[in-house]
Design a protein around this motif. Structure first.
Motif, PDB file in Angstrom:
ATOM      1  N   UNK A 166       0.806  -1.221   0.000  1.00 43.89           N
ATOM      2  CA  UNK A 166       0.000   0.000   0.000  1.00 43.89           C
ATOM      3  C   UNK A 166       0.844   1.279   0.000  1.00 43.89           C
ATOM      4  N   UNK A 167       2.138   1.155   0.262  1.00 45.85           N
ATOM      5  CA  UNK A 167       2.996   2.341   0.332  1.00 45.85           C
ATOM      6  C   UNK A 167       3.503   2.734  -1.056  1.00 45.85           C
ATOM      7  N   UNK A 168       3.275   3.979  -1.484  1.00 48.88           N
ATOM      8  CA  UNK A 168       3.788   4.420  -2.779  1.00 48.88           C
ATOM      9  C   UNK A 168       5.314   4.577  -2.780  1.00 48.88           C
ATOM     10  N   UNK A 169       5.925   4.579  -1.602  1.00 48.30           N
ATOM     11  CA  UNK A 169       7.374   4.743  -1.513  1.00 48.30           C
ATOM     12  C   UNK A 169       8.145   3.450  -1.786  1.00 48.30           C
ATOM     13  N   UNK A 170       7.513   2.300  -1.583  1.00 51.72           N
ATOM     14  CA  UNK A 170       8.179   1.006  -1.790  1.00 51.72           C
ATOM     15  C   UNK A 170       8.122   0.672  -3.275  1.00 51.72           C
ATOM     16  N   UNK A 171       9.306   0.611  -3.918  1.00 49.59           N
ATOM     17  CA  UNK A 171       9.344   0.310  -5.354  1.00 49.59           C
ATOM     18  C   UNK A 171       9.812  -1.120  -5.641  1.00 49.59           C
ATOM     19  N   UNK A 172      10.464  -1.755  -4.653  1.00 50.35           N
ATOM     20  CA  UNK A 172      10.871  -3.154  -4.787  1.00 50.35           C
ATOM     21  C   UNK A 172      10.821  -3.797  -3.406  1.00 50.35           C
ATOM     22  N   UNK A 173      10.506  -5.079  -3.380  1.00 51.66           N
ATOM     23  CA  UNK A 173      10.481  -5.826  -2.126  1.00 51.66           C
ATOM     24  C   UNK A 173      10.927  -7.250  -2.416  1.00 51.66           C
ATOM     25  N   UNK A 174      11.922  -7.710  -1.667  1.00 55.35           N
ATOM     26  CA  UNK A 174      12.454  -9.058  -1.856  1.00 55.35           C
ATOM     27  C   UNK A 174      12.418  -9.818  -0.537  1.00 55.35           C
ATOM     28  N   UNK A 175      12.020 -11.069  -0.578  1.00 54.32           N
ATOM     29  CA  UNK A 175      12.125 -11.971   0.569  1.00 54.32           C
ATOM     30  C   UNK A 175      13.546 -12.502   0.516  1.00 54.32           C
ATOM     31  N   UNK A 202      17.120 -14.388   2.727  1.00 58.57           N
ATOM     32  CA  UNK A 202      17.527 -15.282   3.803  1.00 58.57           C
ATOM     33  C   UNK A 202      18.489 -14.536   4.728  1.00 58.57           C
ATOM     34  N   UNK A 203      18.723 -15.118   5.876  1.00 59.28           N
ATOM     35  CA  UNK A 203      19.690 -14.538   6.800  1.00 59.28           C
ATOM     36  C   UNK A 203      19.035 -13.832   7.962  1.00 59.28           C
ATOM     37  N   UNK A 204      19.751 -12.899   8.544  1.00 60.84           N
ATOM     38  CA  UNK A 204      19.308 -12.184   9.737  1.00 60.84           C
ATOM     39  C   UNK A 204      18.020 -11.387   9.510  1.00 60.84           C
ATOM     40  N   UNK A 205      17.870 -10.825   8.330  1.00 61.42           N
ATOM     41  CA  UNK A 205      16.669 -10.072   7.965  1.00 61.42           C
ATOM     42  C   UNK A 205      15.826 -10.927   7.026  1.00 61.42           C
ATOM     43  N   UNK A 206      14.523 -10.648   6.954  1.00 66.48           N
ATOM     44  CA  UNK A 206      13.717 -11.456   6.037  1.00 66.48           C
ATOM     45  C   UNK A 206      13.182 -10.694   4.832  1.00 66.48           C
ATOM     46  N   UNK A 207      13.392  -9.365   4.779  1.00 61.96           N
ATOM     47  CA  UNK A 207      12.995  -8.601   3.603  1.00 61.96           C
ATOM     48  C   UNK A 207      14.038  -7.547   3.274  1.00 61.96           C
ATOM     49  N   UNK A 208      14.147  -7.248   1.994  1.00 63.23           N
ATOM     50  CA  UNK A 208      14.964  -6.144   1.498  1.00 63.23           C
ATOM     51  C   UNK A 208      14.042  -5.282   0.651  1.00 63.23           C
ATOM     52  N   UNK A 209      13.927  -4.002   1.030  1.00 64.81           N
ATOM     53  CA  UNK A 209      13.079  -3.073   0.298  1.00 64.81           C
ATOM     54  C   UNK A 209      13.932  -2.041  -0.407  1.00 64.81           C
ATOM     55  N   UNK A 210      13.453  -1.574  -1.538  1.00 62.48           N
ATOM     56  CA  UNK A 210      13.988  -0.362  -2.149  1.00 62.48           C
ATOM     57  C   UNK A 210      12.885   0.676  -2.034  1.00 62.48           C
ATOM     58  N   UNK A 211      13.250   1.823  -1.465  1.00 59.07           N
ATOM     59  CA  UNK A 211      12.288   2.879  -1.197  1.00 59.07           C
ATOM     60  C   UNK A 211      12.782   4.161  -1.847  1.00 59.07           C
ATOM     61  N   UNK A 212      11.886   4.889  -2.498  1.00 62.50           N
ATOM     62  CA  UNK A 212      12.236   6.206  -3.031  1.00 62.50           C
ATOM     63  C   UNK A 212      11.256   7.229  -2.466  1.00 62.50           C
ATOM     64  N   UNK A 213      11.795   8.366  -2.032  1.00 57.62           N
ATOM     65  CA  UNK A 213      10.976   9.444  -1.483  1.00 57.62           C
ATOM     66  C   UNK A 213      11.513  10.778  -1.981  1.00 57.62           C
ATOM     67  N   UNK A 214      10.821  11.849  -1.603  1.00 56.52           N
ATOM     68  CA  UNK A 214      11.255  13.172  -2.047  1.00 56.52           C
ATOM     69  C   UNK A 214      12.447  13.707  -1.257  1.00 56.52           C
ATOM     70  N   UNK A 215      12.713  13.179  -0.053  1.00 58.99           N
ATOM     71  CA  UNK A 215      13.804  13.702   0.770  1.00 58.99           C
ATOM     72  C   UNK A 215      14.233  12.670   1.810  1.00 58.99           C
ATOM     73  N   UNK A 216      15.384  12.923   2.420  1.00 60.91           N
ATOM     74  CA  UNK A 216      15.820  12.033   3.503  1.00 60.91           C
ATOM     75  C   UNK A 216      14.879  12.164   4.695  1.00 60.91           C
TER      76      UNK A 216
END
Length: 153
Positions: free
Chosen positions: A83-92, A94-108
């Motif tokens: 539902x978030x317009x900021x999330x442009x990629x999401x990967x399941x 392995x390892x310590x974390x279970x997801x890797x997201x790529x997020x783009x926004x207008x500012x830090x």
């Protein structure tokens, strides 16, 4: 998939709007023959879709980050990501974390706000993109390399 199919993919991946006539000239086939090959590549699922690459900066997305995420409630987290317009990629992953997201926004600052919204789903590490020295690599290598690949098959 033969050498001609790889040549077709090479041209399409860097110029998806090329006409079938022009593509045929590039690979040494008639327009009907190259159109049929492209149709077969689509039917086989080798060509999944055609896309337009949009410059994030030109549409006001000046900040990008990768977020390593650990959650126990995957369904709620994925609903949030979808539902978030900021999330442009999401990967399941392995390892310590279970997801890797790529997020783009207008500012830090907006990246920070996105992180605040993520707090209720688990723990995360935000890796802010400083630059992209390799923005996009083609999956089918140059024609010289493709020739070598074809000879080795």
């Amino acid at each position: 998939m033969d050498h001609t199919d790889k040549q077709i993919l090479y041209y399409l991946q860097s110029q998806a709007r090329i006409s079938m006539t022009e593509l045929g000239k590039c690979v040494g086939l008639s327009q009907p023959a190259v159109t049929e090959r492209v149709r077969r590549l689509e039917e086989k699922g080798i060509i999944e879709e055609y896309r337009t690459m949009i410059s994030p900066e030109k549409i006001g997305k000046h900040a990008a980050a990768y977020i390593l995420f650990r959650t126990r409630d995957c369904h709620a987290f994925l609903d949030f990501c979808r539902s978030s317009p900021d999330v442009v990629e999401c990967y399941r992953i392995s390892g310590e974390h279970n997801y890797l997201l790529k997020v783009t926004t207008d500012s830090t600052r907006s990246l920070e706000e996105f992180g605040n919204q993520c707090d209720k789903y688990g723990t995360y590490t935000i890796l802010i993109v400083m630059s992209s020295p390799i923005e996009h690599k083609l999956l089918i290598p140059s024609l010289v390399a493709t020739s070598v690949l074809a000879e080795s098959e």
